[in-house]
Design a protein around this motif. Sequence first.
Motif, short mmCIF file in Angstrom:
data_model
loop_
_atom_site.label_atom_id
_atom_site.label_comp_id
_atom_site.label_asym_id
_atom_site.label_seq_id
_atom_site.Cartn_x
_atom_site.Cartn_y
_atom_site.Cartn_z
N VAL A 126 0.84 -1.20 0.00
CA VAL A 126 0.00 0.00 0.00
C VAL A 126 0.88 1.25 0.00
O VAL A 126 0.62 2.22 -0.74
CB VAL A 126 -0.94 0.02 1.22
N ALA A 127 1.92 1.25 0.80
CA ALA A 127 2.82 2.40 0.86
C ALA A 127 3.47 2.66 -0.50
O ALA A 127 3.61 3.82 -0.92
CB ALA A 127 3.89 2.17 1.93
N ALA A 128 3.85 1.59 -1.19
CA ALA A 128 4.44 1.76 -2.52
C ALA A 128 3.45 2.39 -3.49
O ALA A 128 3.80 3.25 -4.30
CB ALA A 128 4.92 0.40 -3.04
N LEU A 129 2.19 1.95 -3.41
CA LEU A 129 1.16 2.51 -4.28
C LEU A 129 0.90 3.98 -3.96
O LEU A 129 0.82 4.82 -4.85
CB LEU A 129 -0.13 1.70 -4.14
N MET A 130 0.79 4.30 -2.67
CA MET A 130 0.55 5.69 -2.27
C MET A 130 1.72 6.59 -2.66
O MET A 130 1.52 7.73 -3.08
CB MET A 130 0.30 5.77 -0.77
N ASP A 131 2.93 6.09 -2.54
CA ASP A 131 4.11 6.88 -2.91
C ASP A 131 4.14 7.12 -4.41
O ASP A 131 4.41 8.23 -4.86
CB ASP A 131 5.38 6.16 -2.46
N GLN A 132 3.86 6.07 -5.19
CA GLN A 132 3.94 6.21 -6.64
C GLN A 132 2.86 7.16 -7.15
O GLN A 132 3.11 7.95 -8.07
CB GLN A 132 3.83 4.86 -7.32
N LEU A 133 1.67 7.10 -6.57
CA LEU A 133 0.58 7.98 -6.99
C LEU A 133 0.63 9.33 -6.28
O LEU A 133 -0.16 10.22 -6.60
CB LEU A 133 -0.77 7.32 -6.73
N ASP A 134 1.55 9.48 -5.32
CA ASP A 134 1.72 10.70 -4.54
C ASP A 134 0.39 11.13 -3.91
O ASP A 134 -0.05 12.26 -4.04
CB ASP A 134 2.29 11.83 -5.39
N VAL A 135 -0.23 10.18 -3.21
CA VAL A 135 -1.53 10.41 -2.60
C VAL A 135 -1.35 11.10 -1.24
O VAL A 135 -0.62 10.61 -0.38
CB VAL A 135 -2.28 9.07 -2.41
N LYS A 136 -2.03 12.22 -1.05
CA LYS A 136 -1.96 12.98 0.19
C LYS A 136 -3.37 13.39 0.63
O LYS A 136 -4.30 13.38 -0.16
CB LYS A 136 -1.09 14.23 0.01
N ASN A 137 -3.50 13.73 1.92
CA ASN A 137 -4.79 14.15 2.48
C ASN A 137 -5.88 13.13 2.18
O ASN A 137 -7.01 13.47 1.84
CB ASN A 137 -5.20 15.53 1.94
N SER A 138 -5.54 11.87 2.33
CA SER A 138 -6.43 10.79 1.89
C SER A 138 -7.29 10.25 3.03
O SER A 138 -6.94 10.35 4.21
CB SER A 138 -5.60 9.64 1.30
N VAL A 139 -8.41 9.66 2.64
CA VAL A 139 -9.27 8.91 3.54
C VAL A 139 -9.08 7.44 3.21
O VAL A 139 -9.21 7.04 2.05
CB VAL A 139 -10.75 9.30 3.37
N HIS A 140 -8.76 6.63 4.22
CA HIS A 140 -8.57 5.20 3.99
C HIS A 140 -9.76 4.44 4.57
O HIS A 140 -10.16 4.66 5.71
CB HIS A 140 -7.26 4.73 4.62
N ILE A 141 -10.34 3.56 3.73
CA ILE A 141 -11.51 2.79 4.11
C ILE A 141 -11.19 1.32 3.92
O ILE A 141 -10.82 0.89 2.83
CB ILE A 141 -12.74 3.18 3.26
N GLY A 142 -11.33 0.52 5.00
CA GLY A 142 -10.99 -0.88 4.91
C GLY A 142 -12.06 -1.78 5.50
O GLY A 142 -12.63 -1.48 6.55
N HIS A 143 -12.32 -2.88 4.81
CA HIS A 143 -13.30 -3.87 5.27
C HIS A 143 -12.60 -5.15 5.70
O HIS A 143 -11.72 -5.65 4.99
CB HIS A 143 -14.31 -4.19 4.16
#
Length: 323
Positions: A126-143
Motif C-alpha cells: 500500500v505504501a508503494a502505491l501511495m508513494d507512486q501515486l503521490d496520494v496525500k490528504n487521503s481517507v482510507h476505508i478498509g473492510h
Amino acid sequence: MTSTTRFLPTRREALIAGAGLAAALSFPAFAAGGSNQTQTEGGIDMTRSFITTPDGVDIFYKDWGPRDAQPIVFHHGWPLSSDDWDPQLLFFVHKGFRVIAHDRRGHGRSAQVSDGHDMDHYVADVAALMDQLDVKNSVHIGHSTGGGEAAAYVARKGKDRAAKLITLGAVPPIMLKSEANPGGLPMEVFDGFRAALAENRAQFYHDVPAGPFYGFNREGAKVTEANITNWWRQGMMGSAKAHYDGIKAFSETDFTDDLKAIEIPTLVMHGADDQIVPIADSALLAVKLLKNGTLKVYEGYPHGFMTVHPDVVNADMLAFIRG
C-alpha cells in the motif's frame, strides 16, 4: 422453417464469434505492468493499471476521478479484490472524489507470488502505491482484513498522507483467542478455514457468501444469488496459496499498537450480527484503543453489510468524510 433457422449461427460461427469477443475483453488489453489505460465515463477519468513493488510484485489498482480531488483509498477483505468496492467507488467518484482501490498481492489481478502474504508486506505494498501515486490528504476505508491493513498503513507508513480512517467489520485488534484475548476465536476455527480451502476452494467460496458473510443463513433473509456469484468470482480469481497464507495474516496479526498510534479521526463501523468477525472482540475493543475513534453499530447487519446495505453505509461514510 428453413428460412428461420438460417439466422441461428452454426457451431463453428459461434466459436469464432466467441473467440473474437474473448480477445476483445481479455485482461492483456490493460495488464502491462506500469501502463495506464484510461476510459471516460460521464466525463470521469477511469484508470486501471499496475505498479511494481520494491520486491518485484505487480499490484493491480484502479484510480478514478479528478486528480486534484481528495482521494479515498479502499482496502478489500479476504479473499476478494478491489471489485468488492464497486458500489462505493461509483458512489464517491460521482460525489467528486478521487477513488483508488487495489488488489492485494495474490488477490484479484495482482501477481500470484508465492511469498509475502502477511500484514507487513500488505502494508508495504500500500505504501508503494501511495508513494507512486503521490496520494496525500487521503481517507482510507478498509473492510475486514482490509480494515486491519488500512489501520496498519495509517499507523506505520501513512501519518503524513492520511487525513481520516474508516473501518467496516474490521479484524483489529486481533481475532485469535489467547490468554491475552479470551474473547477471540479458537485456532480450530481458522484451521477449519484452511482445511476447507485446501479440500475444495470452489465449494468453500460458495458456502461462505451463501451463508454467514451476507447473513443469508438467517431466517427470513433475502438471498441475492448475484452477490454470491460475484463473491465466488472474486475469490477464484486469486491465488489459493495467497489465500491460504492470508488466513494467518488476518487472524493472528495483533493490531493493538497500531490502533494506539493512530491519531486521525477514525470511524469504526460494524454490523451487530457479524458472524465472521464478531463485534464483541473487534469493534467494541478497537474503538477503546483509538485516540479519536467513533463507533457506529448497525443492528442486524451482517459482515458484508456495505454490499447488501450500500445506501445506508455510503451515506454514513460520506457524512463522516465531510464532517
